[in-house]
Design a protein around this motif. Sequence first.
Motif, PDB file in Angstrom:
ATOM      1  N   LEU A 116       3.091  -8.710   4.252  1.00 34.01           N
ATOM      2  CA  LEU A 116       3.919  -7.949   3.319  1.00 34.01           C
ATOM      3  C   LEU A 116       3.225  -6.686   2.811  1.00 34.01           C
TER       4      LEU A 116
ATOM      5  N   ALA B  30       3.759  -1.920  -6.557  1.00 40.64           N
ATOM      6  CA  ALA B  30       5.218  -1.833  -6.612  1.00 40.64           C
ATOM      7  C   ALA B  30       5.734  -0.715  -7.521  1.00 40.64           C
TER       8      ALA B  30
ATOM      9  N   GLU C 135      -0.841  -2.237  -1.262  1.00 41.85           N
ATOM     10  CA  GLU C 135      -0.240  -1.059  -0.637  1.00 41.85           C
ATOM     11  C   GLU C 135      -1.214   0.107  -0.611  1.00 41.85           C
TER      12      GLU C 135
ATOM     13  N   LYS D 177       9.610  -3.143   6.675  1.00 45.22           N
ATOM     14  CA  LYS D 177      10.347  -2.093   5.958  1.00 45.22           C
ATOM     15  C   LYS D 177       9.501  -1.432   4.878  1.00 45.22           C
ATOM     16  N   GLN D 178       8.385  -2.084   4.501  1.00 43.97           N
ATOM     17  CA  GLN D 178       7.535  -1.555   3.442  1.00 43.97           C
ATOM     18  C   GLN D 178       6.563  -0.493   3.948  1.00 43.97           C
ATOM     19  N   SER D 179       6.465  -0.306   5.269  1.00 41.84           N
ATOM     20  CA  SER D 179       5.505   0.635   5.842  1.00 41.84           C
ATOM     21  C   SER D 179       6.221   1.737   6.602  1.00 41.84           C
TER      22      SER D 179
ATOM     23  N   ALA E 183       1.861  -2.969   2.409  1.00 40.90           N
ATOM     24  CA  ALA E 183       2.536  -1.702   2.710  1.00 40.90           C
ATOM     25  C   ALA E 183       1.522  -0.630   3.065  1.00 40.90           C
TER      26      ALA E 183
ATOM     27  N   TYR F  71       6.334   7.406  -5.377  1.00 41.24           N
ATOM     28  CA  TYR F  71       5.943   6.132  -4.782  1.00 41.24           C
ATOM     29  C   TYR F  71       4.952   5.393  -5.685  1.00 41.24           C
TER      30      TYR F  71
ATOM     31  N   PRO G 180       9.724   3.926   1.764  1.00 40.58           N
ATOM     32  CA  PRO G 180       9.467   2.543   2.208  1.00 40.58           C
ATOM     33  C   PRO G 180       8.983   1.713   1.020  1.00 40.58           C
ATOM     34  N   ARG G 181       9.549   0.557   0.867  1.00 40.77           N
ATOM     35  CA  ARG G 181       9.129  -0.312  -0.243  1.00 40.77           C
ATOM     36  C   ARG G 181       9.485  -1.743   0.116  1.00 40.77           C
ATOM     37  N   GLY G 182       8.545  -2.613  -0.038  1.00 38.75           N
ATOM     38  CA  GLY G 182       8.771  -4.021   0.233  1.00 38.75           C
ATOM     39  C   GLY G 182       8.900  -4.780  -1.062  1.00 38.75           C
ATOM     40  N   GLY G 183       7.857  -5.512  -1.403  1.00 41.08           N
ATOM     41  CA  GLY G 183       7.860  -6.271  -2.641  1.00 41.08           C
ATOM     42  C   GLY G 183       8.412  -7.666  -2.443  1.00 41.08           C
TER      43      GLY G 183
END
Length: 445
Positions: free
Chosen positions: A277, A386, A250, A317-319, A279, A337, A27-30
């Motif tokens: 946003l 990130a 995060e 989507k980041q979590s 995570a 990660y 999972p990664r947002g940013g």
Amino acid sequence: MTSRIELARVDLRGRTPTAAELRTALPRGGVDVDSVLHHVRPVVEAIRDRGVEAAQEFSEKFDGVVPASIRVPAQELDRALDELDPAVRTALEIAIERTRKVHADQRRTDTTTEVVPGGTVTERWVPVERVGLYVPGGNAVYPSSVVMNVVPAQAAGVGSLVVSSPPQAQFGGLPHPTILAAAKLLGVEEVWAVGGAQAVALLTYGGTDTTGSALEPVDMITGPGNIFVTAAKRLCRGLVGIDAEAGPTEIAILADATADPIHVAADLISQAEHDVLAASVLVTDSAALADAVETAVNAQLEVVKHHHRVAEALSGKQSGIVLVDTIDQGLRVVDAYAAEHLEIQTADASAVAARVRSAGAIFVGAWSPVSLGDYCAGSNHVLPTAGCARHSSGLSVQTFLRGIHVVEYTEAALKDVAGHVVALSKAEDLPAHGQAVQARFEALS
């Protein structure tokens, strides 16, 4: 009754993904800083050209208020501290004391190496002359960020500090009074009422305040902010140094069946509280724990103040939850990660934590939650996001120091190595380098 959320799951059991595959699977947002550069560039250029006048225009546009002056009057700092809630003051004093204790041990000492008799190289550590420390507004108030930025700069010996924070309409165009009080507690006398990209630009270029006094530019800017602050840092980098391009916050938690799902859920929620946003990622070898954590998350969401913000962050989507076969595989996952904050809630947590290679900060065991590090552990909470923890460190005394090599050779020591310098200069087709050495001895002969 609120609607139930489900944390997205990535199942890596029975697989041995490569490092490259992990980077895409997790999972990664940013945020896409490039996407806002065209909005931020005119702000930076306007402040470069028109200084405070432009900064005030952007304050009115983005913050809904025009401060009477950029520099906060000294009496307002005094008043903010005098009116600070005693419990908050005591908590800040504890945070300052502990953070100073940790960062005092990070100070560097000059080191001289005698390479040969008569030839020395000294590494001298020199603090940055003037630093701008940015403290954001937005969803929350961050006096803790004042502490985390100011303390290492002071420990490094930075001579001139300015804290910049957005003006608040409800406080008459001043930054939040708790920010002002924290600055005063730390002995900071210069605070600017300017936020966002315009703060970064004004710190970079300086200007003349509405009172006629000079707002001197800085040499370096540190501190987190939103995507517009990050974009302005990118545009101004080179004219000033920056600490990092910070993304959304995060947390990753590596946990096994021994972990308490209530603790894990609370820690995931606490990080999601920052921003939609943010995570929050759980990595575990226990499907039962994953299920229990999801149940606990939903139960705790019923009483969370910022429910909608937290729910959106946890559903993004980041979590999510990453299932692995073993804690060894989990270590590979968390290293790939490279979380800003990494908690280890496993059996023999200290030994597991010692094997982690990539994290901004590591929190070991059930009694070391990330929120402790946010405030009163003594560690710094300005950390790489990130995935940047694979190659970068958090804010520290070192951030504000420059290592300068001082080279001092005697005539004899230079003469002894002259032939080697000439040989290497010819090998690189830079013969004048060798001639610069030879000229010294030819002139003497």
